[in-house]
Design a protein around this motif. Structure first.
Motif, PDB file in Angstrom:
ATOM      1  N   ALA A  50       5.239  -6.474  15.242  1.00  0.00           N
ATOM      2  CA  ALA A  50       6.677  -6.405  14.972  1.00  0.00           C
ATOM      3  C   ALA A  50       7.354  -5.486  15.975  1.00  0.00           C
ATOM      4  O   ALA A  50       6.778  -4.493  16.413  1.00  0.00           O
ATOM      5  CB  ALA A  50       6.917  -5.888  13.557  1.00  0.00           C
ATOM      6  N   ASP A  82      -2.466 -12.488   3.328  1.00  0.00           N
ATOM      7  CA  ASP A  82      -1.179 -12.792   3.964  1.00  0.00           C
ATOM      8  C   ASP A  82      -0.937 -14.294   3.923  1.00  0.00           C
ATOM      9  O   ASP A  82      -1.804 -15.072   4.305  1.00  0.00           O
ATOM     10  CB  ASP A  82      -1.178 -12.323   5.426  1.00  0.00           C
ATOM     11  CG  ASP A  82      -1.344 -10.828   5.567  1.00  0.00           C
ATOM     12  OD1 ASP A  82      -0.694 -10.083   4.808  1.00  0.00           O
ATOM     13  OD2 ASP A  82      -2.122 -10.411   6.445  1.00  0.00           O
ATOM     14  N   ASP A  87       4.257 -12.212   7.108  1.00  0.00           N
ATOM     15  CA  ASP A  87       3.769 -11.319   6.048  1.00  0.00           C
ATOM     16  C   ASP A  87       2.817 -10.278   6.626  1.00  0.00           C
ATOM     17  O   ASP A  87       2.861  -9.102   6.251  1.00  0.00           O
ATOM     18  CB  ASP A  87       3.043 -12.102   4.951  1.00  0.00           C
ATOM     19  CG  ASP A  87       3.964 -12.950   4.105  1.00  0.00           C
ATOM     20  OD1 ASP A  87       5.190 -12.691   4.093  1.00  0.00           O
ATOM     21  OD2 ASP A  87       3.457 -13.878   3.442  1.00  0.00           O
ATOM     22  N   LYS A  90       4.802  -7.656   8.600  1.00  0.00           N
ATOM     23  CA  LYS A  90       5.477  -6.726   7.684  1.00  0.00           C
ATOM     24  C   LYS A  90       4.477  -5.742   7.081  1.00  0.00           C
ATOM     25  O   LYS A  90       4.733  -4.536   7.032  1.00  0.00           O
ATOM     26  CB  LYS A  90       6.168  -7.499   6.558  1.00  0.00           C
ATOM     27  CG  LYS A  90       7.381  -8.294   6.984  1.00  0.00           C
ATOM     28  CD  LYS A  90       7.886  -9.066   5.765  1.00  0.00           C
ATOM     29  CE  LYS A  90       9.074  -9.913   6.042  1.00  0.00           C
ATOM     30  NZ  LYS A  90       9.506 -10.669   4.831  1.00  0.00           N
ATOM     31  N   ARG A  91       3.347  -6.245   6.611  1.00  0.00           N
ATOM     32  CA  ARG A  91       2.333  -5.390   5.985  1.00  0.00           C
ATOM     33  C   ARG A  91       1.817  -4.369   6.987  1.00  0.00           C
ATOM     34  O   ARG A  91       1.711  -3.177   6.693  1.00  0.00           O
ATOM     35  CB  ARG A  91       1.180  -6.253   5.453  1.00  0.00           C
ATOM     36  CG  ARG A  91       0.045  -5.441   4.830  1.00  0.00           C
ATOM     37  CD  ARG A  91      -1.135  -6.330   4.434  1.00  0.00           C
ATOM     38  NE  ARG A  91      -1.564  -7.247   5.468  1.00  0.00           N
ATOM     39  CZ  ARG A  91      -2.213  -6.902   6.581  1.00  0.00           C
ATOM     40  NH1 ARG A  91      -2.518  -5.634   6.817  1.00  0.00           N
ATOM     41  NH2 ARG A  91      -2.571  -7.830   7.465  1.00  0.00           N
ATOM     42  N   THR A  93       3.268  -3.263   9.645  1.00  0.00           N
ATOM     43  CA  THR A  93       4.327  -2.314   9.969  1.00  0.00           C
ATOM     44  C   THR A  93       4.364  -1.181   8.950  1.00  0.00           C
ATOM     45  O   THR A  93       4.410  -0.002   9.312  1.00  0.00           O
ATOM     46  CB  THR A  93       5.695  -3.022  10.028  1.00  0.00           C
ATOM     47  OG1 THR A  93       5.669  -3.967  11.104  1.00  0.00           O
ATOM     48  CG2 THR A  93       6.833  -2.043  10.239  1.00  0.00           C
ATOM     49  N   LYS A 100       9.444   1.340   5.350  1.00  0.00           N
ATOM     50  CA  LYS A 100       9.570   0.204   4.432  1.00  0.00           C
ATOM     51  C   LYS A 100      10.960  -0.410   4.470  1.00  0.00           C
ATOM     52  O   LYS A 100      11.158  -1.525   4.023  1.00  0.00           O
ATOM     53  CB  LYS A 100       9.253   0.649   3.009  1.00  0.00           C
ATOM     54  CG  LYS A 100       7.824   1.125   2.839  1.00  0.00           C
ATOM     55  CD  LYS A 100       7.573   1.632   1.443  1.00  0.00           C
ATOM     56  CE  LYS A 100       6.164   2.191   1.357  1.00  0.00           C
ATOM     57  NZ  LYS A 100       5.921   2.933   0.143  1.00  0.00           N
ATOM     58  N   VAL A 104      14.369  -8.128   8.792  1.00  0.00           N
ATOM     59  CA  VAL A 104      13.891  -9.170   9.707  1.00  0.00           C
ATOM     60  C   VAL A 104      15.107  -9.885  10.282  1.00  0.00           C
ATOM     61  O   VAL A 104      15.987 -10.337   9.539  1.00  0.00           O
ATOM     62  CB  VAL A 104      12.975 -10.183   8.972  1.00  0.00           C
ATOM     63  CG1 VAL A 104      12.600 -11.335   9.891  1.00  0.00           C
ATOM     64  CG2 VAL A 104      11.736  -9.477   8.442  1.00  0.00           C
TER      65      VAL A 104
END
Length: 127
Positions: A50, A82, A87, A90-91, A93, A100, A104
């Motif tokens: 990301a 995932d 997903d 994001k996880r 990151t 948190k 996006v």
């Protein structure tokens, strides 16, 4: 996961038709669902990362990777839990930065489509 990745690849190539991703397409077509993301598959596997941009500071976040001795964007391997590479990004990151509260920003009408699909060799981590 394989079905999702095929969808992402098809849509990505409709946006960026000049990209030559035949090797990646062949890999996905000839891999099982699990082989697509299994990090023990040394033929290849999908990882996700990301870009985190701090608008107020006009800076992107990069992290130092001790094993590769290089700066990288937050990211890592896609896990079995995932549902999509997004997903996973994001996880990863959250895991790597504890941030948190992020948004996006999709590049098209489908938020699953990444900014870039890249194929490159990364040496085996000996840990």
């Amino acid at each position: 996961m394989k079905t999702v990745v095929k969808h992402i690849l098809d849509k990505y190539l409709s946006i960026y038709p000049e990209e030559d991703l035949r090797v990646f397409k062949d890999f996905v077509d000839n891999s099982s669902d699990k082989e697509v993301y299994d990090w023990n598959n040394f033929t290849g596997h999908i990882v996700a990362s990301a870009f985190l941009y701090a608008k107020s500071e006009d800076k992107f976040l990069v992290l130092y990777h001790n094993d590769f001795k290089n700066y990288l964007y937050p990211g890592g391997h896609v896990d079995e839990t995932d549902l999509t590479p997004l997903d996973a990004a994001k996880r990863e990151t959250v895991e790597e930065t504890s941030i948190k509260d992020f948004k996006v920003l999709p590049i098209c009408d489908d938020e699953l489509i990444p900014i870039d699909i890249d194929i490159h060799y990364i040496r085996k981590n000996e840990r």
